[in-house]
Design an enzyme around this catalytic site. Structure first.
Site, PDB file in Angstrom:
ATOM      1  N   ARG A 140      35.735  30.025   6.366  1.00 11.46           N
ATOM      2  CA  ARG A 140      34.683  29.585   5.454  1.00 11.46           C
ATOM      3  C   ARG A 140      35.199  28.371   4.687  1.00 11.46           C
ATOM      4  O   ARG A 140      36.372  28.353   4.259  1.00 11.46           O
ATOM      5  CB  ARG A 140      34.295  30.691   4.460  1.00 11.46           C
ATOM      6  CG  ARG A 140      33.384  31.769   5.037  1.00 11.46           C
ATOM      7  CD  ARG A 140      31.989  31.238   5.400  1.00 11.46           C
ATOM      8  NE  ARG A 140      31.108  32.273   5.930  1.00 11.46           N
ATOM      9  CZ  ARG A 140      30.926  32.533   7.236  1.00 11.46           C
ATOM     10  NH1 ARG A 140      31.580  31.840   8.156  1.00 11.46           N
ATOM     11  NH2 ARG A 140      30.077  33.473   7.613  1.00 11.46           N
TER      12      ARG A 140
ATOM     13  N   HIS B 232      30.599  23.754  12.181  1.00 18.85           N
ATOM     14  CA  HIS B 232      30.492  25.213  12.133  1.00 18.85           C
ATOM     15  C   HIS B 232      29.977  25.781  13.468  1.00 18.85           C
ATOM     16  O   HIS B 232      28.908  26.392  13.529  1.00 18.85           O
ATOM     17  CB  HIS B 232      29.596  25.665  10.960  1.00 18.85           C
ATOM     18  CG  HIS B 232      29.872  27.079  10.522  1.00 18.85           C
ATOM     19  ND1 HIS B 232      29.713  27.497   9.224  1.00 18.85           N
ATOM     20  CD2 HIS B 232      30.298  28.176  11.206  1.00 18.85           C
ATOM     21  CE1 HIS B 232      30.025  28.790   9.124  1.00 18.85           C
ATOM     22  NE2 HIS B 232      30.380  29.209  10.320  1.00 18.85           N
TER      23      HIS B 232
ATOM     24  N   THR C  56      38.578  27.767  10.471  1.00 15.08           N
ATOM     25  CA  THR C  56      37.342  28.128  11.161  1.00 15.08           C
ATOM     26  C   THR C  56      36.681  29.306  10.452  1.00 15.08           C
ATOM     27  O   THR C  56      35.804  29.962  11.013  1.00 15.08           O
ATOM     28  CB  THR C  56      37.614  28.540  12.632  1.00 15.08           C
ATOM     29  OG1 THR C  56      38.602  29.571  12.632  1.00 15.08           O
ATOM     30  CG2 THR C  56      38.092  27.379  13.467  1.00 15.08           C
TER      31      THR C  56
ATOM     32  N   GLU D  16      28.537  22.705   2.960  1.00 14.93           N
ATOM     33  CA  GLU D  16      28.089  22.545   4.342  1.00 14.93           C
ATOM     34  C   GLU D  16      26.621  22.181   4.353  1.00 14.93           C
ATOM     35  O   GLU D  16      25.866  22.857   3.658  1.00 14.93           O
ATOM     36  CB  GLU D  16      28.298  23.858   5.111  1.00 14.93           C
ATOM     37  CG  GLU D  16      29.483  23.789   6.030  1.00 14.93           C
ATOM     38  CD  GLU D  16      29.778  25.106   6.723  1.00 14.93           C
ATOM     39  OE1 GLU D  16      28.851  25.681   7.321  1.00 14.93           O
ATOM     40  OE2 GLU D  16      30.942  25.537   6.683  1.00 14.93           O
TER      41      GLU D  16
HETATM   42  C1  GLV Z   1      29.957  32.530  11.482  1.00 16.22           C
HETATM   43  O1  GLV Z   1      30.508  31.802  10.668  1.00 16.22           O
HETATM   44  C2  GLV Z   1      29.807  33.941  11.277  1.00 16.22           C
HETATM   45  O2  GLV Z   1      30.176  34.454  10.210  1.00 16.22           O
HETATM   46  O3  GLV Z   1      29.303  34.596  12.203  1.00 16.22           O
END
Ligand code: GLV
Ligand code: GLV
Length: 336
Positions: free
Chosen positions: A243, A291, A241, A272
């Site tokens: 990158r 995402h 979750t 992405e």
């Molecule tokens: C989401 O990926 C963030 O970095 O806030």
């Protein structure tokens, strides 16, 4: 607000929750990019010309060209996210432009999502839903859709910052053995959650679940590749979750296809969005969501407020409440 005071000009690269925009309104003339997709680079370069403040998203590459297109009026770059690998921070620092982000308020939301993915992968929830809708549920099956145990299993947390620690708290509630790896051990946070520091190799070898919570950097780029994935258990489940670029997508495909690891769940991909012809999308043992780590109503509203607060402070020439490059304040003033 003094009516004679000139309004600042601000460009916002997508419509963010209204609470944020409302907060900025008294200070600036706001132009919001209303499309669903980010502004293309040429349009971005045009839109930033002469602005005082930029409020941007992780989908906007903010490089020296954007800063130069904005010109010397640019006083602040405020990122609506905690991660900021889309922004050339050193170029901003050289220009004396403070950059803000929104740490903290999305920690629990992101850990909640990572936990949801962990549970969903362990118990094959998404596959099971597809199975049901496809009319395959004919009877109670003694061997149907068997998955992995979560309670009592070992979790390996790669990156033990705020979100990694929040994962450890969740894991503790499930009586898991908690291992973590980070560039630096954090004994205090580890003691609070019962997590144990290990080398990355040991973490990979021992963990039933490996969950990624590190920043994207040169060290973490493709940290998960053919070699590291092979160090994991064949029954292991990988959750990302953080990158997308931390996991080599070709290596992940091979690992999932060939049983090197059992399952993966991704909130982030490289690139992405994931291309619709990616072979990853053919795999049953993979969950992909778009995402949405911070995508709770409360978290996104707080992010909007924080991004607004950083922006307003920057416009007024005050220190940003959450500044990524505080070095700008210790340098000789580069701008009037
Ligand atoms: C989401 O990926 C963030 O970095 O806030
Ligand atoms: C982000 O909030 C992190 O430090 O993990």
């Amino acid at each position: 607000m003094n009516p004679n005071q000139p309004l600042f000009k601000v460009f916002v690269t997508r419509r963010i929750p209204e609470v944020g925009l409302k907060r900025i309104e008294p200070y600036a003339q706001i132009e919001v990019w209303e499309d669903e997709l980010p502004p293309p680079k040429d349009i971005l370069l045009e839109k930033v010309r002469g602005i005082d403040g930029l409020l941007c998203l992780l989908t906007d590459p903010i490089d020296a060209a954007v800063m130069d297109a904005a010109g010397p009026s640019l006083k602040v770059i405020s990122q609506y996210a905690v991660g900021y690998d889309n922004i050339d921070i050193s170029s901003a620092t050289r220009r004396g432009i403070p950059v803000g982000n929104t740490p903290g308020v999305l920690t629990d939301a992101t850990a909640d999502l990572a936990w949801a993915l962990l549970m969903a992968a362990a118990r094959r929830i998404v596959e099971a839903d597809r199975y049901t809708r496809a009319g395959k549920w004919k009877t109670w099956g003694p061997q149907t859709l068997l998955g992995a145990s979560v309670a009592g299993a070992t979790i390996g947390i790669v990156g033990f910052g705020r979100i990694g620690q929040a994962m450890a708290k969740r894991a503790r509630g499930f009586d898991m053995r908690i291992l973590y790896h980070d560039l630096r051990p954090n004994p205090q946070a580890a003691a609070e959650t019962g997590a144990q520091f290990t080398s990355l190799d040991l973490l990979l070898a021992k963990s039933d679940f490996v969950t990624i919570h590190t920043w994207l950097s040169e060290e973490s780029h493709h940290l998960f590749n053919d070699e590291t994935l092979r160090k994991m258990k064949p029954t292991a489940i990988l959750i990302n979750t953080a990158r997308g670029q931390i996991v080599d997508p070709d290596a992940l495909y091979r690992a999932l296809k060939n049983g090197v690891i059992a399952y993966a769940a991704l909130d982030v991909t490289e690139p992405e969005p994931i291309p619709m012809d990616s072979p990853l999308l053919q795999l049953e043992n993979l969950i992909i969501v778009p995402h949405i780590g911070s995508a709770s109503v409360a978290s996104r509203s707080r992010m909007a407020e924080m991004a607004a607060e950083n922006l307003i402070a920057g416009l007024k020439g005050e220190e940003l409440p959450n500044c990524i490059n505080p070095q700008v304040y210790s340098r000789p003033k580069a701008r009037p």
